[in-house]
Design a protein around this motif. Structure first.
Motif, mmCIF file in Angstrom:
data_model
loop_
_atom_site.group_PDB
_atom_site.id
_atom_site.type_symbol
_atom_site.label_atom_id
_atom_site.label_comp_id
_atom_site.label_asym_id
_atom_site.label_seq_id
_atom_site.Cartn_x
_atom_site.Cartn_y
_atom_site.Cartn_z
ATOM 1 N N PHE A 80 0.825 -1.202 0.000
ATOM 2 C CA PHE A 80 0.000 0.000 0.000
ATOM 3 C C PHE A 80 0.867 1.263 0.000
ATOM 4 O O PHE A 80 0.452 2.306 -0.479
ATOM 5 N N PHE A 81 2.070 1.155 0.570
ATOM 6 C CA PHE A 81 2.958 2.310 0.649
ATOM 7 C C PHE A 81 4.384 1.841 0.891
ATOM 8 O O PHE A 81 4.632 0.663 1.141
ATOM 9 N N VAL A 82 5.313 2.780 0.798
ATOM 10 C CA VAL A 82 6.703 2.554 1.199
ATOM 11 C C VAL A 82 6.980 3.554 2.307
ATOM 12 O O VAL A 82 6.547 4.704 2.236
ATOM 13 N N ASP A 83 7.686 3.112 3.345
ATOM 14 C CA ASP A 83 8.052 4.047 4.404
ATOM 15 C C ASP A 83 9.522 3.927 4.750
ATOM 16 O O ASP A 83 10.208 2.995 4.327
ATOM 17 N N LEU A 84 9.993 4.904 5.496
ATOM 18 C CA LEU A 84 11.379 4.942 5.961
ATOM 19 C C LEU A 84 11.434 5.866 7.162
ATOM 20 O O LEU A 84 10.525 6.660 7.397
ATOM 21 N N PHE A 85 12.505 5.746 7.916
ATOM 22 C CA PHE A 85 12.749 6.651 9.038
ATOM 23 C C PHE A 85 13.973 7.485 8.708
ATOM 24 O O PHE A 85 14.959 6.972 8.172
ATOM 25 N N VAL A 86 13.900 8.768 9.022
ATOM 26 C CA VAL A 86 15.022 9.673 8.767
ATOM 27 C C VAL A 86 15.123 10.633 9.944
ATOM 28 O O VAL A 86 14.112 11.068 10.502
ATOM 29 N N ARG A 87 16.350 10.932 10.330
ATOM 30 C CA ARG A 87 16.549 11.870 11.439
ATOM 31 C C ARG A 87 15.995 13.241 11.080
ATOM 32 O O ARG A 87 16.185 13.732 9.968
ATOM 33 N N VAL A 88 15.344 13.864 12.042
ATOM 34 C CA VAL A 88 14.769 15.192 11.831
ATOM 35 C C VAL A 88 15.860 16.187 11.432
ATOM 36 O O VAL A 88 15.638 17.053 10.582
ATOM 37 N N SER A 89 17.048 16.047 11.986
ATOM 38 C CA SER A 89 18.133 16.991 11.693
ATOM 39 C C SER A 89 18.735 16.814 10.298
ATOM 40 O O SER A 89 19.430 17.694 9.812
ATOM 41 N N ASN A 90 18.462 15.709 9.648
ATOM 42 C CA ASN A 90 19.026 15.444 8.325
ATOM 43 C C ASN A 90 18.127 16.055 7.255
ATOM 44 O O ASN A 90 17.479 15.356 6.472
ATOM 45 N N GLN A 91 18.115 17.371 7.207
ATOM 46 C CA GLN A 91 17.213 18.088 6.311
ATOM 47 C C GLN A 91 17.516 17.852 4.835
ATOM 48 O O GLN A 91 16.612 17.922 4.005
ATOM 49 N N VAL A 92 18.758 17.577 4.500
ATOM 50 C CA VAL A 92 19.076 17.264 3.101
ATOM 51 C C VAL A 92 18.303 16.019 2.674
ATOM 52 O O VAL A 92 17.667 15.991 1.616
ATOM 53 N N ALA A 93 18.331 14.981 3.520
ATOM 54 C CA ALA A 93 17.610 13.746 3.202
ATOM 55 C C ALA A 93 16.099 13.968 3.248
ATOM 56 O O ALA A 93 15.375 13.491 2.369
ATOM 57 N N VAL A 94 15.613 14.684 4.255
ATOM 58 C CA VAL A 94 14.171 14.952 4.368
ATOM 59 C C VAL A 94 13.686 15.646 3.088
ATOM 60 O O VAL A 94 12.669 15.250 2.501
ATOM 61 N N ASN A 95 14.419 16.646 2.638
ATOM 62 C CA ASN A 95 14.023 17.364 1.419
ATOM 63 C C ASN A 95 14.093 16.472 0.184
ATOM 64 O O ASN A 95 13.230 16.559 -0.700
ATOM 65 N N MET A 96 15.103 15.612 0.109
ATOM 66 C CA MET A 96 15.201 14.697 -1.025
ATOM 67 C C MET A 96 13.987 13.769 -1.054
ATOM 68 O O MET A 96 13.370 13.576 -2.105
ATOM 69 N N TYR A 97 13.635 13.204 0.104
ATOM 70 C CA TYR A 97 12.484 12.302 0.140
ATOM 71 C C TYR A 97 11.199 13.049 -0.221
ATOM 72 O O TYR A 97 10.339 12.491 -0.914
ATOM 73 N N LYS A 98 11.069 14.280 0.206
ATOM 74 C CA LYS A 98 9.884 15.064 -0.175
ATOM 75 C C LYS A 98 9.835 15.251 -1.690
ATOM 76 O O LYS A 98 8.767 15.152 -2.300
ATOM 77 N N GLN A 99 10.981 15.499 -2.316
ATOM 78 C CA GLN A 99 11.032 15.634 -3.776
ATOM 79 C C GLN A 99 10.653 14.328 -4.477
ATOM 80 O O GLN A 99 10.152 14.351 -5.600
ATOM 81 N N LEU A 100 10.884 13.201 -3.795
ATOM 82 C CA LEU A 100 10.529 11.893 -4.358
ATOM 83 C C LEU A 100 9.069 11.528 -4.088
ATOM 84 O O LEU A 100 8.626 10.440 -4.457
ATOM 85 N N GLY A 101 8.330 12.416 -3.408
ATOM 86 C CA GLY A 101 6.914 12.171 -3.163
ATOM 87 C C GLY A 101 6.572 11.661 -1.782
ATOM 88 O O GLY A 101 5.424 11.312 -1.506
ATOM 89 N N TYR A 102 7.544 11.603 -0.895
ATOM 90 C CA TYR A 102 7.301 11.159 0.483
ATOM 91 C C TYR A 102 6.823 12.333 1.320
ATOM 92 O O TYR A 102 7.170 13.487 1.051
ATOM 93 N N SER A 103 6.038 12.023 2.345
ATOM 94 C CA SER A 103 5.585 13.048 3.280
ATOM 95 C C SER A 103 5.752 12.515 4.699
ATOM 96 O O SER A 103 5.817 11.305 4.919
ATOM 97 N N VAL A 104 5.807 13.441 5.645
ATOM 98 C CA VAL A 104 5.962 13.039 7.048
ATOM 99 C C VAL A 104 4.626 12.479 7.532
ATOM 100 O O VAL A 104 3.612 13.156 7.520
ATOM 101 N N TYR A 105 4.665 11.225 7.955
ATOM 102 C CA TYR A 105 3.481 10.555 8.486
ATOM 103 C C TYR A 105 3.387 10.772 9.997
ATOM 104 O O TYR A 105 2.326 11.050 10.529
ATOM 105 N N GLN A 106 4.519 10.646 10.684
ATOM 106 C CA GLN A 106 4.554 10.904 12.120
ATOM 107 C C GLN A 106 5.987 11.148 12.553
ATOM 108 O O GLN A 106 6.925 10.883 11.826
ATOM 109 N N GLN A 107 6.123 11.679 13.755
ATOM 110 C CA GLN A 107 7.434 11.932 14.328
ATOM 111 C C GLN A 107 7.612 11.031 15.538
ATOM 112 O O GLN A 107 6.702 10.854 16.339
#
Length: 166
Positions: free
Chosen positions: A97-124
Motif C-alpha cells: 500500500f505504501f513505502v516508508d522509511l525513518f530519517v533523522r529530523v536533523s538530516n534536512q538534506v535527506a528529508v528534502n530529497m524524500y519530499k522531492q521523491l513524493g514522500y511526506s511526514v506521516y509521524q514523528q
C-alpha cells in the motif's frame, strides 16, 4: 564507475566507508545477513536494505526502506533516487500500500530529497535513533497504487514516544 547488481554476502566487506557516515544508522554483519536471507529481492547494492512487512487486512502491507545509504563521495548523483525507485517497484509488485522509511529530523538534506521523491511526514518519533545519540526521527511515507485513497499517508496528529511503541 557505478553498477547495479544483486547484493551478495561478499559485498558486506566492500561498503564500510558508507557506514562510517554519522548520519547513517549502521548495522552489523549478522543483521545484514538476516535481511539478505529473508528479503534478497529487497537488498539492492549501493546500498539500500528493504523489506516487506505489515498486515494486508489492515491495509498496512508495505515496503520499508531500512537503510537507504549512499557514500558521501557518491551523493547528488541520483543513486538514492534510483535505489528508492527500485524498492518502490518491488513493493508495488508485492502488492504494498505504501513505502516508508525513518530519517533523522536533523538530516534536512535527506528529508528534502524524500519530499522531492513524493514522500511526506506521516509521524514523528521522539528519540527514535539507535545510533550513538538519541534523536527524533520522521516516519516518511509514499503511497503506492494499491492505496487508491492515499489513506496510508494521512499524518498522525501527535508524535510517538518510545514508551508508546509495543
Amino acid at each position: 564507475m557505478t553498477t547495479l547488481h544483486a547484493f551478495t554476502c561478499d559485498d558486506l566487506f566492500h561498503f564500510n566507508n558508507v557506514n562510517l557516515d554519522p548520519l547513517i544508522e549502521t548495522y552489523g554483519i549478522p543483521f545484514c545477513l538476516q535481511y539478505l536471507a529473508h528479503w534478497p529481492e529487497h537488498f539492492i547494492v549501493g546500498y539500500i536494505m528493504g523489506k516487506a512487512e505489515g498486515s494486508v487486512a489492515r491495509e498496512e502491507w508495505h515496503g520499508h526502506a531500512t537503510a537507504p545509504s549512499v557514500a558521501p563521495e557518491c551523493r547528488r548523483l541520483g543513486l538514492a533516487t534510483k535505489f528508492m525507485e527500485l524498492l518502490e517497484g518491488i513493493s508495488e509488485k508485492k502488492g504494498g500500500f505504501f513505502v516508508d522509511l525513518f530519517v533523522r529530523v536533523s538530516n534536512q538534506v535527506a528529508v528534502n530529497m524524500y519530499k522531492q521523491l513524493g514522500y511526506s511526514v506521516y509521524q514523528q518519533y521522539y528519540s527514535a535513533s539507535s545510533g550513538e545519540t538519541d534523536e527524533d526521527a520522521y516516519d516518511m511515507r509514499k503511497a503506492l497504487s494499491r492505496d487508491t485513497e492515499n489513506k496510508s499517508i494521512i499524518p498522525l496528529p501527535h508524535p510517538v514516544r518510545p514508551e508508546d511503541i509495543e
